[in-house]
Design a protein around this motif. Sequence first.
Motif, PDB file in Angstrom:
ATOM      1  N   ALA A 182       0.781  -1.439  -0.039  1.00 15.41           N
ATOM      2  CA  ALA A 182       0.095  -0.016  -0.142  1.00 15.41           C
ATOM      3  C   ALA A 182       0.919   1.394  -0.146  1.00 15.41           C
ATOM      4  CB  ALA A 182      -1.021  -0.007   1.183  1.00 15.41           C
ATOM      5  N   TYR A 183       1.993   1.271   0.861  1.00 12.40           N
ATOM      6  CA  TYR A 183       2.958   2.321   0.707  1.00 12.40           C
ATOM      7  C   TYR A 183       3.679   2.624  -0.727  1.00 12.40           C
ATOM      8  CZ  TYR A 183       3.439   3.145   5.834  1.00 12.40           C
ATOM      9  OH  TYR A 183       3.345   3.483   7.400  1.00 12.40           O
ATOM     10  N   ARG A 184       4.027   1.487  -1.191  1.00 12.84           N
ATOM     11  CA  ARG A 184       4.658   1.742  -2.644  1.00 12.84           C
ATOM     12  C   ARG A 184       3.625   2.056  -3.591  1.00 12.84           C
ATOM     13  NH1 ARG A 184       9.864  -1.129  -1.186  1.00 12.84           N
ATOM     14  NH2 ARG A 184       9.345  -1.804   0.741  1.00 12.84           N
ATOM     15  N   ALA A 185       2.590   1.346  -3.515  1.00  8.29           N
ATOM     16  CA  ALA A 185       1.598   1.551  -4.695  1.00  8.29           C
ATOM     17  C   ALA A 185       1.187   2.964  -4.875  1.00  8.29           C
ATOM     18  CB  ALA A 185       0.636   0.645  -4.481  1.00  8.29           C
ATOM     19  N   THR A 186       0.756   3.567  -3.617  1.00  5.66           N
ATOM     20  CA  THR A 186       0.330   4.942  -3.412  1.00  5.66           C
ATOM     21  C   THR A 186       1.321   5.950  -3.464  1.00  5.66           C
ATOM     22  OG1 THR A 186      -0.247   4.572  -1.210  1.00  5.66           O
ATOM     23  CG2 THR A 186      -1.910   3.957  -2.784  1.00  5.66           C
ATOM     24  N   ARG A 187       2.782   5.576  -3.240  1.00  8.31           N
ATOM     25  CA  ARG A 187       3.577   6.464  -2.866  1.00  8.31           C
ATOM     26  C   ARG A 187       3.351   7.427  -1.928  1.00  8.31           C
ATOM     27  NH1 ARG A 187       2.282   7.353  -7.745  1.00  8.31           N
ATOM     28  NH2 ARG A 187       2.527   9.761  -7.444  1.00  8.31           N
ATOM     29  N   VAL A 188       2.608   6.987  -0.654  1.00  4.03           N
ATOM     30  CA  VAL A 188       2.582   7.965   0.495  1.00  4.03           C
ATOM     31  C   VAL A 188       3.647   7.403   1.524  1.00  4.03           C
ATOM     32  CG1 VAL A 188      -0.093   8.014  -0.079  1.00  4.03           C
ATOM     33  CG2 VAL A 188       0.807   6.306   1.665  1.00  4.03           C
ATOM     34  N   ARG A 189       3.585   8.243   2.421  1.00  7.48           N
ATOM     35  CA  ARG A 189       4.464   7.874   3.594  1.00  7.48           C
ATOM     36  C   ARG A 189       3.757   7.897   5.001  1.00  7.48           C
ATOM     37  NH1 ARG A 189       6.481   5.900   0.218  1.00  7.48           N
ATOM     38  NH2 ARG A 189       8.378   6.461  -0.990  1.00  7.48           N
ATOM     39  N   ARG A 190       2.303   8.058   4.834  1.00 10.23           N
ATOM     40  CA  ARG A 190       1.464   7.984   6.089  1.00 10.23           C
ATOM     41  C   ARG A 190       0.244   7.576   5.825  1.00 10.23           C
ATOM     42  NH1 ARG A 190       1.715  10.667  10.190  1.00 10.23           N
ATOM     43  NH2 ARG A 190       3.098  12.430   9.313  1.00 10.23           N
ATOM     44  N   ILE A 191      -0.144   6.397   6.475  1.00  9.76           N
ATOM     45  CA  ILE A 191      -1.425   5.605   6.406  1.00  9.76           C
ATOM     46  C   ILE A 191      -2.210   5.707   7.745  1.00  9.76           C
ATOM     47  CG2 ILE A 191      -2.634   3.311   5.985  1.00  9.76           C
ATOM     48  CD1 ILE A 191       0.165   2.513   4.576  1.00  9.76           C
ATOM     49  N   ILE A 192      -3.480   6.051   7.597  1.00  7.34           N
ATOM     50  CA  ILE A 192      -4.190   6.235   8.652  1.00  7.34           C
ATOM     51  C   ILE A 192      -5.489   5.189   8.494  1.00  7.34           C
ATOM     52  CG2 ILE A 192      -5.814   7.703   9.931  1.00  7.34           C
ATOM     53  CD1 ILE A 192      -4.283  10.244   9.236  1.00  7.34           C
ATOM     54  N   HIS A 193      -5.495   4.215   9.481  1.00 12.86           N
ATOM     55  CA  HIS A 193      -6.782   3.488   9.262  1.00 12.86           C
ATOM     56  C   HIS A 193      -7.157   2.951  10.692  1.00 12.86           C
ATOM     57  CE1 HIS A 193      -4.787  -0.360  10.510  1.00 12.86           C
ATOM     58  NE2 HIS A 193      -3.670  -0.042   9.872  1.00 12.86           N
ATOM     59  N   GLY A 194      -8.422   2.186  10.723  1.00  9.13           N
ATOM     60  CA  GLY A 194      -8.903   1.726  11.830  1.00  9.13           C
ATOM     61  C   GLY A 194      -9.074   0.295  11.669  1.00  9.13           C
ATOM     62  N   HIS A 195     -10.219  -0.396  11.938  1.00  4.21           N
ATOM     63  CA  HIS A 195     -10.733  -1.838  11.801  1.00  4.21           C
ATOM     64  C   HIS A 195     -10.286  -2.810  12.734  1.00  4.21           C
ATOM     65  CE1 HIS A 195     -12.497  -5.232  10.169  1.00  4.21           C
ATOM     66  NE2 HIS A 195     -11.322  -5.660  10.011  1.00  4.21           N
ATOM     67  N   THR A 196      -8.755  -2.672  13.083  1.00  2.00           N
ATOM     68  CA  THR A 196      -8.229  -3.774  14.155  1.00  2.00           C
ATOM     69  C   THR A 196      -8.546  -3.570  15.288  1.00  2.00           C
ATOM     70  OG1 THR A 196      -6.287  -2.416  14.001  1.00  2.00           O
ATOM     71  CG2 THR A 196      -6.631  -4.087  12.106  1.00  2.00           C
ATOM     72  N   HIS A 197      -8.819  -2.532  15.637  1.00  2.00           N
ATOM     73  CA  HIS A 197      -9.239  -2.184  17.283  1.00  2.00           C
ATOM     74  C   HIS A 197      -7.927  -2.188  17.886  1.00  2.00           C
ATOM     75  CE1 HIS A 197     -13.643  -3.330  16.654  1.00  2.00           C
ATOM     76  NE2 HIS A 197     -13.425  -2.182  15.697  1.00  2.00           N
TER      77      HIS A 197
END
Length: 240
Positions: A182-197
Amino acid sequence: MTRLFVSDLHLDAAAPQAVEQFLDFLRTQAADAEALYILGDLFEVWVGDDDPDPTKARVCEGLRTLTANGVGCFVLHGNRDFLIGRDFCRKTGSRLLADPVVADLDGERVLLTHGDALCTDDHSYQELRSTVRTPEWQRRFLALPLADRELIANQARAGSKEHTSRVIPNIMDVNQDAVSTAYRATRVRRIIHGHTHRPGVHDTAIEGEPAQRMVLGAWYEQGSYIRYESGRYELRELPR
Ligand code: MN
């Protein structure tokens, strides 16, 4: 300009404390923000925009008041409320974003996602996910009477509880390869997510550059949110 991020509120009549805490959050912290991003599972279950449930209606009214006062509200689908649709957006003044989406926050590209798609070790869940996310499945489901949809949703929740109690906890977390991809494909250096609690901040390096994955917590134990202001992100907890 302040932006706030929340996820996994799992609101319904069975979680009155979380409902009150979220409505209070909308009236206080969120009211002073430029935008609120809800990264999925706002509701414990959402069987269609025609659901007349009074608790959910109160949440929608709270969002309506927020957006009427000029705060932008952006919503991603979670695995519980992926049937949130156009009427919900109209009612609340919010905007549905695709999952995943790359947002431009003051020039920084940030990947926002609910997070379930990153949990690739849970094969049976991923199989179910690809079924229920097809337009055909959703069209057929939404054509059923409300009572039938509720019945099916309750069965699905019971099945999900049974499943999560059986699989080893690591399978329920994100897969590290999926995160790297996900980091490489979107070329971002920050991901924000939830779901895993599993609220937390995970620092790593991608192609020699520092990268950070921020995970929002679920609200049934304790409210949590990320506050962004002037290039700084902070994961915060709300006292219960
Ligand atoms: Mn979820």
